[in-house]
Each structure stands twice: as C-alpha cells, then as structure tokens.
Write a protein that holds these residues in place. Structure first.
Motif, short mmCIF file in Angstrom:
data_model
loop_
_atom_site.label_atom_id
_atom_site.label_comp_id
_atom_site.label_asym_id
_atom_site.label_seq_id
_atom_site.Cartn_x
_atom_site.Cartn_y
_atom_site.Cartn_z
N GLY A 1 -13.76 -23.56 18.79
CA GLY A 1 -14.91 -22.79 18.30
C GLY A 1 -14.66 -22.16 16.94
N MET A 2 -13.43 -21.71 16.71
CA MET A 2 -13.10 -21.18 15.39
C MET A 2 -13.08 -22.28 14.34
N ASP A 3 -12.78 -23.50 14.75
CA ASP A 3 -12.87 -24.62 13.82
C ASP A 3 -14.33 -24.84 13.41
N ILE A 4 -15.25 -24.79 14.38
CA ILE A 4 -16.68 -24.88 14.06
C ILE A 4 -17.05 -23.81 13.04
N PRO B 1 -1.95 -29.34 26.65
CA PRO B 1 -1.00 -30.15 27.43
C PRO B 1 0.31 -30.35 26.70
N GLY B 2 1.33 -30.73 27.48
CA GLY B 2 2.61 -31.11 26.88
C GLY B 2 3.53 -29.93 26.65
N ASP B 3 4.80 -30.25 26.37
CA ASP B 3 5.81 -29.23 26.16
C ASP B 3 6.15 -29.01 24.69
N GLU B 4 5.60 -29.83 23.80
CA GLU B 4 5.95 -29.70 22.40
C GLU B 4 5.23 -28.50 21.78
N PRO B 5 5.91 -27.81 20.87
CA PRO B 5 5.25 -26.67 20.21
C PRO B 5 4.13 -27.15 19.30
N ILE B 6 2.99 -26.48 19.34
CA ILE B 6 1.88 -26.77 18.43
C ILE B 6 1.13 -25.49 18.12
N VAL B 7 0.56 -25.43 16.93
CA VAL B 7 -0.51 -24.48 16.63
C VAL B 7 -1.76 -25.34 16.51
N PRO B 8 -2.66 -25.30 17.49
CA PRO B 8 -3.85 -26.16 17.43
C PRO B 8 -4.61 -25.97 16.12
N HIS B 9 -5.25 -27.02 15.68
CA HIS B 9 -5.86 -27.02 14.35
C HIS B 9 -6.83 -25.85 14.15
N GLY B 10 -7.77 -25.67 15.10
CA GLY B 10 -8.74 -24.59 14.94
C GLY B 10 -8.10 -23.22 14.91
N MET B 11 -7.05 -23.04 15.69
CA MET B 11 -6.31 -21.78 15.67
C MET B 11 -5.63 -21.59 14.32
N ALA B 12 -4.99 -22.63 13.82
CA ALA B 12 -4.31 -22.54 12.53
C ALA B 12 -5.29 -22.20 11.41
N VAL B 13 -6.48 -22.78 11.47
CA VAL B 13 -7.50 -22.49 10.45
C VAL B 13 -7.93 -21.04 10.52
N SER B 14 -8.10 -20.53 11.72
CA SER B 14 -8.65 -19.17 11.88
C SER B 14 -7.69 -18.08 11.41
N LEU B 15 -6.39 -18.33 11.50
CA LEU B 15 -5.43 -17.25 11.29
C LEU B 15 -5.45 -16.70 9.86
N THR B 16 -5.77 -17.53 8.88
CA THR B 16 -5.85 -17.03 7.50
C THR B 16 -7.29 -16.79 7.05
N MET C 1 -23.03 -24.68 21.84
CA MET C 1 -21.78 -24.89 21.10
C MET C 1 -21.66 -26.33 20.61
N ALA C 2 -22.11 -27.28 21.43
CA ALA C 2 -22.07 -28.68 21.01
C ALA C 2 -23.00 -28.91 19.82
N LEU C 3 -24.17 -28.27 19.84
CA LEU C 3 -25.07 -28.35 18.70
C LEU C 3 -24.43 -27.72 17.46
N ALA C 4 -23.82 -26.56 17.64
CA ALA C 4 -23.18 -25.88 16.51
C ALA C 4 -22.09 -26.75 15.91
N ALA C 5 -21.29 -27.38 16.76
CA ALA C 5 -20.22 -28.24 16.26
C ALA C 5 -20.79 -29.42 15.48
N THR C 6 -21.87 -30.00 16.00
CA THR C 6 -22.51 -31.13 15.33
C THR C 6 -23.10 -30.71 13.99
N PHE C 7 -23.81 -29.60 13.99
CA PHE C 7 -24.43 -29.12 12.74
C PHE C 7 -23.36 -28.78 11.70
N ALA C 8 -22.32 -28.08 12.13
CA ALA C 8 -21.25 -27.73 11.19
C ALA C 8 -20.58 -28.98 10.63
N GLY C 9 -20.40 -30.00 11.49
CA GLY C 9 -19.81 -31.25 11.02
C GLY C 9 -20.67 -31.94 9.99
#
Length: 420
Positions: free
Chosen positions: A199-202, A306-321, A267-275
């Motif tokens: 949602g923060m990516d939207i 999912p998974g054990d590998e470390p990640i900062v999901p894209h939308g989260m990474a975008v939101s932080l700054t 939210m699906a509409l918002a994602a589509t419109f923002a895209g």
C-alpha cells in the motif's frame, strides 16, 4: 528549447471480481495455444495459479508453469526463470500471476526468450548495457495478487544485481504487459504487512508521479530519445489524484481487516490508477533511495513474508525515506505537496513543508511499518553507502522536481534513520 510533448500508454485492462476467470477466453480469441504461467511459491500455495492454469486448459491452451519466481528478484533468479522458459520450447504468450516480483520475472522471461543476448545486456546503465529490444515480445498478461506494485501497468522490470549489491531495472516500452487483469478477490489472501508495504508503494507511486518534474521543464527531445518516464503531465495527474483519494478511505481499513471486500476493491483500484499514472510520469527520490535500501539489507526479516532470507520489501523500502524526501522536494511545488496531503487526509490544515511528511508518518505508524532505516538494520555509518547506491539511479533522479546532490541525499537518508 523546452519539451512540448508528453506521452501516455497503458495496457488493456480488465478489472473486477472474477476477472481472472476470463483469461482463457481472451487468449484463445488471440489464437494463443502455448502459454508459460509464471508465479512464486507463496502465491502458488493459494491455489490461484493452478485455478487459472486449469481454466486456460479448458479453452484448449497448453500451460507450462514456472512457480519458483523469487520475491524481490535477483539477476540469478531471473536467469533461472529465463533458462526454464527457453527449455520449455516455443511459446505464444506469458501469463504472470502474483505480485510485482512474479510480474517482473515474467517481463524478463518475455524479453530474453524473444530477443538475443543475456540479462545484463538490457539492464539500465551504468549497471548494465542498456540495450533496447530488437524483436517483438510475446503477449504478456499480468494478473496481480497484491495491491501495490503497479507492475501490471509499467515498462519496468526491477531486480537486484547481486555482485554489485544494487537494485536496478530494465526499462523499455516493449516490457509493458499487453493486458492487465485485476481481480480484487485474488488479494484477499494478502497478509497485513504485505498489504501495508504494498500500500505504501501505491502511495509513493501516486505521490512521486504527482510531484515529479513537469514534462515541459525537460529539454526538447527527438521521438527516438523519449523515455517511458516523461514527467508529471495532465493525464498522469488525474490517475494519481484519484489513487490518493481512494487510499485515504481504504488503506487503514484494509490493513486492519483484510476480509473487507469493499476496501480490497478500492485498494486494487488505487493500485491500478497509481500504476497508470507513474508508469508514464515516473517516480523519483523515494524510489531511487529504495533500491540500495533493499539491495544492501543484512539481516532484516519482516513479518508475513515467505522464506528465511533477509529482505526489505520494495514498498517498505520506498516508504522509509518518503517523509524526508517530500520535505526536501516541497520547495519545488508547494501547492502540489499540500494538495496531496489534503487528498490523503481531508482534515489536514497545515501549510508548510512538514504538512505532507506529517500525514505520511501518521499513516506509516497506523499500518505498522518500521519507524525508519534504523529499524531495518541501517546506522549512521551506512549513510554514505546508501547515498552511493542511490546516485546510481539517475534514471529516477532525473525525474525529481529539483536537482538532487549527494549532500542532499545524505540529508534525506540520515533524517530517515528515525521518522518518529
């Protein structure tokens, strides 16, 4: 001489509950017979890809499924998917079912099964060779199961280049999906933190395209020089404004109660419109900063992924700054920043550069996102490295409404260690 032309393009769109049940009919009408379906293990476990594959087969199509797309794709994971697709034999179309990671994987597969060369030949410079496709791509149907990435509307495939510890992309109009099939019912299985990050990516798609450099402020270009991101323009503005209005009413509700079908549809509409907006206008500072934040993660593992590998999901990474970035860009277009703040929070009455950052911080806190870069594992000593990675994203920084120097980025990244 200033630019006088802006461009706009979009995939064919089918939207609504149950839309994903019609893909077989649509592809069969195009004469398609052999399909590669691309998804990831988490989405495969929901049963949506298998159901879609079954209805494709009922329409006489032969379906081969690749279900190993990596969440946050890397050059290695894309190479694996490309090799699988090449071994699968001749294809007539590609169908992607999943979030941005699956859709971006499908874009890479489509590019490298129809065009010569290897992945790094096409990655944006200075990281890769920046080659343009020389041959037509196959029809690509993108079926998002998350509300956020907008990848079903865009010309971009995002990936981590492991050897360089950098997130970058491939960008060309040929990568844009032929059809986007947005079925809100597929997002009901999206867990809370995925909903919050996506949602923060939207939100940042809409905000960054709305505050991007105006298209006429660029130097005039010849037709062959025009890139998919042409800057803010009257058509993209309409999509971005509507996306922000929808988010104001649905974002918190969807994170709080994922079974709320009405909020999921909004939210699906918002994602589509923002895209549809940012896929033409472009994004800028928060997305540029997000690439090294996600690409250089050490040990952060968010809930619900999912998974054990470390990640900062894209939308989260975008939101932080984002709060610090929009504080920085305020002076370039105060009226747009204030308009955006009021669209996101109709009760907002501020008039200064802190208005939009305050609205963003309130929203991030309410949906449970990390407080800042420090919470995902970065410290003051990491700021120069993150700045260096951001400076590699000149394709994005060129769309910022004001010039961004290394010193400016150091201020933005440093201020984002803790947003509240």
């Amino acid at each position: 001489m200033s630019e006088t032309v802006f461009t706009y393009a979009a995939p064919g769109l089918k939207f609504g509950p149950g839309a994903s049940a019609e893909i077989g009919h649509d592809l069969a009408a195009l004469g398609v017979r052999r399909v590669l379906l691309v998804t990831d293990p988490g989405v495969a476990a929901t049963g949506h890809p298998a159901r879609i594959a079954e209805q494709l087969e009922r329409h006489g199509l032969t379906v081969t499924t690749y279900d190993a797309a990596r969440v946050e794709p890397t050059d290695a994971s894309l190479a694996d998917a490309i090799a699988f697709a090449r071994d699968a034999g001749p294809l007539d179309a590609v169908v992607a079912v999943g979030g941005g990671s699956a859709i971006d994987t499908a874009k890479a597969v489509n590019l490298l099964t129809t065009n010569p060369g290897e992945l790094m030949d096409y990655v944006n410079p200075p990281v890769g060779g920046g080659r343009a496709p020389s041959r037509p791509l196959l029809p690509l149907v993108a079926v998002p199961t998350t509300t956020g990435t907008g990848s079903e509307s865009t010309t971009i495939c995002v990936l981590d280049v492991l050897a360089q510890h950098v997130k970058t992309g491939i960008s060309h109009p040929a990568l844009r999906p032929t059809h986007a099939v947005v079925d809100p019912d597929l997002t009901l299985t999206q867990p809370p933190m995925v909903t919050a990050a996506a949602g923060m990516d939207i939100l940042c798609h809409a905000l960054e395209s709305y505050t991007a450099r105006w298209f006429a402020d660029f130097d005039a270009k010849q037709p062959e020089e025009r890139v998919p991101y042409c800057g803010a323009n009257p058509i993209a503005d309409l999509w971005s404004e509507r996306a922000m209005s929808l988010l104001a009413g649905a974002f918190r509700a969807t994170v709080r109660d994922g079974s709320d079908r009405g909020a999921r549809e909004q939210m699906a509409l918002a994602a589509t419109f923002a895209g549809l907006g940012f896929g033409n206008a472009g994004v800028h500072v928060p997305h540029a900063c997000a690439y090294p934040i996600a690409g250089r993660v050490r040990d952060f593992r968010p809930a619900d992924y999912p998974g054990d590998e470390p990640i900062v999901p894209h939308g989260m990474a975008v939101s932080l700054t984002a709060p610090a970035a929009f504080r920085f860009t305020f002076a370039a277009a105060p009226e747009r920043h204030l308009r955006a703040a009021r669209l996101l929070d109709p009760g907002c009455s501020g008039e200064g550069p802190e208005t939009l950052p305050d609205v963003l911080v309130d929203l991030m806190r309410d949906v449970g996102l990390p407080r800042g870069l420090a919470e995902v594992g970065y410290a003051e000593a990491d700021v120069p490295d993150l700045v260096e990675g951001t400076l590699k994203q000149q394709r994005l920084l060129a769309t910022a409404p004001r010039e961004v120097t290394a010193e400016d980025l150091a201020g933005i990244v440093g201020a984002s260690l803790e947003n509240w």
